[in-house]
Every structure is written in structure tokens, then in C-alpha cells.
Design an enzyme around this catalytic site. Structure first.
Site, mmCIF file in Angstrom:
data_model
loop_
_atom_site.group_PDB
_atom_site.id
_atom_site.type_symbol
_atom_site.label_atom_id
_atom_site.label_comp_id
_atom_site.label_asym_id
_atom_site.label_seq_id
_atom_site.Cartn_x
_atom_site.Cartn_y
_atom_site.Cartn_z
ATOM 1 N N LYS A 11 0.821 -1.218 0.000
ATOM 2 C CA LYS A 11 0.000 0.000 0.000
ATOM 3 C C LYS A 11 0.857 1.272 0.000
ATOM 4 O O LYS A 11 2.075 1.219 0.263
ATOM 5 C CB LYS A 11 -0.937 -0.039 1.214
ATOM 6 N N TYR A 51 -12.470 -2.267 -3.802
ATOM 7 C CA TYR A 51 -12.996 -2.314 -2.428
ATOM 8 C C TYR A 51 -14.525 -2.193 -2.406
ATOM 9 O O TYR A 51 -15.090 -1.805 -1.375
ATOM 10 C CB TYR A 51 -12.359 -1.217 -1.577
ATOM 11 N N ASN A 114 -2.022 0.376 6.649
ATOM 12 C CA ASN A 114 -1.515 -0.863 7.259
ATOM 13 C C ASN A 114 -0.665 -1.692 6.279
ATOM 14 O O ASN A 114 -0.572 -2.906 6.401
ATOM 15 C CB ASN A 114 -2.662 -1.666 7.871
ATOM 16 N N HIS A 117 -2.236 -5.379 1.581
ATOM 17 C CA HIS A 117 -3.518 -6.078 1.410
ATOM 18 C C HIS A 117 -3.222 -7.523 1.020
ATOM 19 O O HIS A 117 -2.266 -7.777 0.279
ATOM 20 C CB HIS A 117 -4.352 -5.443 0.288
ATOM 21 N N GLU A 128 -9.649 -11.312 -7.384
ATOM 22 C CA GLU A 128 -8.764 -10.151 -7.211
ATOM 23 C C GLU A 128 -7.549 -10.243 -8.133
ATOM 24 O O GLU A 128 -7.095 -9.221 -8.663
ATOM 25 C CB GLU A 128 -8.325 -10.043 -5.744
HETATM 26 P P1 RTP Z 1 -7.146 -5.811 3.306
HETATM 27 O O1 RTP Z 1 -8.496 -6.089 2.705
HETATM 28 O O2 RTP Z 1 -6.572 -4.459 2.923
HETATM 29 O O3 RTP Z 1 -6.179 -6.933 3.136
HETATM 30 O O4 RTP Z 1 -7.333 -5.716 4.901
HETATM 31 P P2 RTP Z 1 -8.191 -6.627 5.843
HETATM 32 O O5 RTP Z 1 -8.852 -7.729 5.084
HETATM 33 O O6 RTP Z 1 -7.317 -6.981 6.997
HETATM 34 O O7 RTP Z 1 -9.271 -5.583 6.337
HETATM 35 P P3 RTP Z 1 -10.715 -5.237 5.716
HETATM 36 O O8 RTP Z 1 -11.708 -5.388 6.809
HETATM 37 O O9 RTP Z 1 -10.933 -5.958 4.423
HETATM 38 O O10 RTP Z 1 -10.554 -3.676 5.429
HETATM 39 C C1 RTP Z 1 -9.940 -3.236 4.241
HETATM 40 C C2 RTP Z 1 -9.015 -2.092 4.548
HETATM 41 O O11 RTP Z 1 -9.780 -0.952 4.949
HETATM 42 C C3 RTP Z 1 -9.039 -0.185 5.874
HETATM 43 N N1 RTP Z 1 -9.805 -0.069 7.105
HETATM 44 N N2 RTP Z 1 -9.959 1.063 7.737
HETATM 45 N N3 RTP Z 1 -10.697 3.054 9.578
HETATM 46 C C4 RTP Z 1 -11.097 1.803 9.784
HETATM 47 O O12 RTP Z 1 -11.771 1.478 10.744
HETATM 48 C C5 RTP Z 1 -10.709 0.787 8.802
HETATM 49 N N4 RTP Z 1 -11.042 -0.494 8.835
HETATM 50 C C6 RTP Z 1 -10.456 -1.034 7.749
HETATM 51 C C7 RTP Z 1 -7.721 -0.893 6.105
HETATM 52 O O13 RTP Z 1 -6.743 -0.344 5.202
HETATM 53 C C8 RTP Z 1 -8.047 -2.311 5.714
HETATM 54 O O14 RTP Z 1 -6.892 -3.008 5.366
HETATM 55 MG MG MG Z 2 -9.960 -7.420 3.333
#
Ligand code: RTP
Ligand code: MG
Length: 140
Positions: A11, A51, A114, A117, A128
Site C-alpha cells: 500500500k 474495495y 496498514n 492487502h 482479485e
Molecule cells: P485488506 O483487505 O486491505 O487486506 O485488509 P483486511 O482484510 O485486513 O481488512 P478489511 O476489513 O478488508 O478492510 C480493508 C481495509 O480498509 C481499511 N480499514 N480502515 N478506519 C477503519 O476502521 C478501517 N477499517 C479497515 C484498512 O486499510 C483495511 O486493510
Molecule cells: Mg480485506
């Protein structure tokens, strides 16, 4: 166990800090092979489409703004159990909860910035990977 392919994105917070090589070393050291990779600037439409599952979430506009704020490295990782293995290497979404030694524990700046992804299921991985790469761009 089956050989799988998963989509990874380094990212903008990580490319800005020049961490691409350090993050790729984590993948390779864990036995994953980078079989496709490109550095791109995502358009707003590409980030929104990628997304789309999160489009009703309060953080969606911020997430799209962040993901288009600088270069990302999109990549395909291949290996045994690649989808889950990559999620383990990445660590929890919120770096405050990420296990020691994971990419997010060591490099992430915040729950949003973070660093990486990774696809969260084999079905999502297939979709994806196809979102970003033609079959001819993936060399296993
Ligand atoms: P990713 O999809 O990026 O691999 O991350 P993940 O599965 O661990 O998390 P996900 O729930 O899919 O959320 C996608 C991305 O959105 C951002 N996020 N921001 N501000 C917030 O509360 C929040 N929650 C999620 C993060 O960049 C997350 O990786
Ligand atoms: Mg995710």
C-alpha cells in the site's frame, strides 16, 4: 496442501517509506513466490471497484483516498496454502492487534495505513488476481 495464488498489494504508506524490498523478503522467506508484480497508481474507479465490498462502510471514502494517494505494488504470490499463509505473514488489520513479527506489527502506521492487502479467501483471490492481471502477465 494445494498450491494457490493470492493477490497482494503493497500500500501507499509502505511504498512511500521505500519498504517494498523488505516486505517482499517476508514473502520469499516464508516460501511464497512473487509470480507477477507491477507498481501502479490506482485510479479512483479502480480503487472503488476493488474495495466495492466495503462501499457502505463509514471508512470507504477515506480508504479510496488513501489507496490512490501514492504508488502501490500489486502482486501475485504463489505457494502452498498461499491465501492463509499470506494472511498470517501480514498480521491483523489493526497493527495494535497484529502478532509480533508480522508485516503489519513491524511496518503499519495505522488501521488504515496498514502497509499490505491480501486476499481473504481462495474465491476472492481468484477474482482479485483477475482484477489486476491478465493470465499472460503471471509467470509461475
Ligand atoms: P485488506 O483487505 O486491505 O487486506 O485488509 P483486511 O482484510 O485486513 O481488512 P478489511 O476489513 O478488508 O478492510 C480493508 C481495509 O480498509 C481499511 N480499514 N480502515 N478506519 C477503519 O476502521 C478501517 N477499517 C479497515 C484498512 O486499510 C483495511 O486493510
Ligand atoms: Mg480485506
Amino acid at each position: 496442501m494445494a498450491t494457490e495464488r493470492t493477490l497482494s498489494i503493497i500500500k501507499p504508506d509502505a511504498t512511500r517509506r521505500n519498504l517494498t524490498g523488505k516486505i517482499n523478503a517476508r514473502f520469499e522467506d516464508a516460501g511464497l513466490r512473487i509470480v507477477a508484480q507491477k507498481r501502479v497508481l490506482l485510479t479512483q474507479a479502480e480503487a472503488e471497484g476493488f474495495y466495492a465490498v466495503h462501499r457502505e462502510r463509514s471508512f470507504f471514502p477515506e480508504l479510496v483516498a488513501f489507496m490512490t494517494s501514492g504508488p502501490v505494488v500489486v502482486q501475485v504470490l504463489e505457494g502452498e496454502n498461499a491465501v492463509l499463509k499470506n494472511r498470517d505473514i501480514m498480521g491483523a488489520t489493526n497493527p495494535a492487534n497484529a502478532a509480533p513479527g508480522t508485516i503489519r506489527a513491524d511496518f503499519a502506521e495505522s488501521i488504515e495505513a496498514n502497509s499490505v492487502h491480501g486476499s481473504d479467501s481462495l474465491e476472492n483471490a481468484t477474482n482479485e488476481v483477475a482484477y489486476f492481471f491478465a493470465q499472460t502477465e503471471i509467470v509461475g
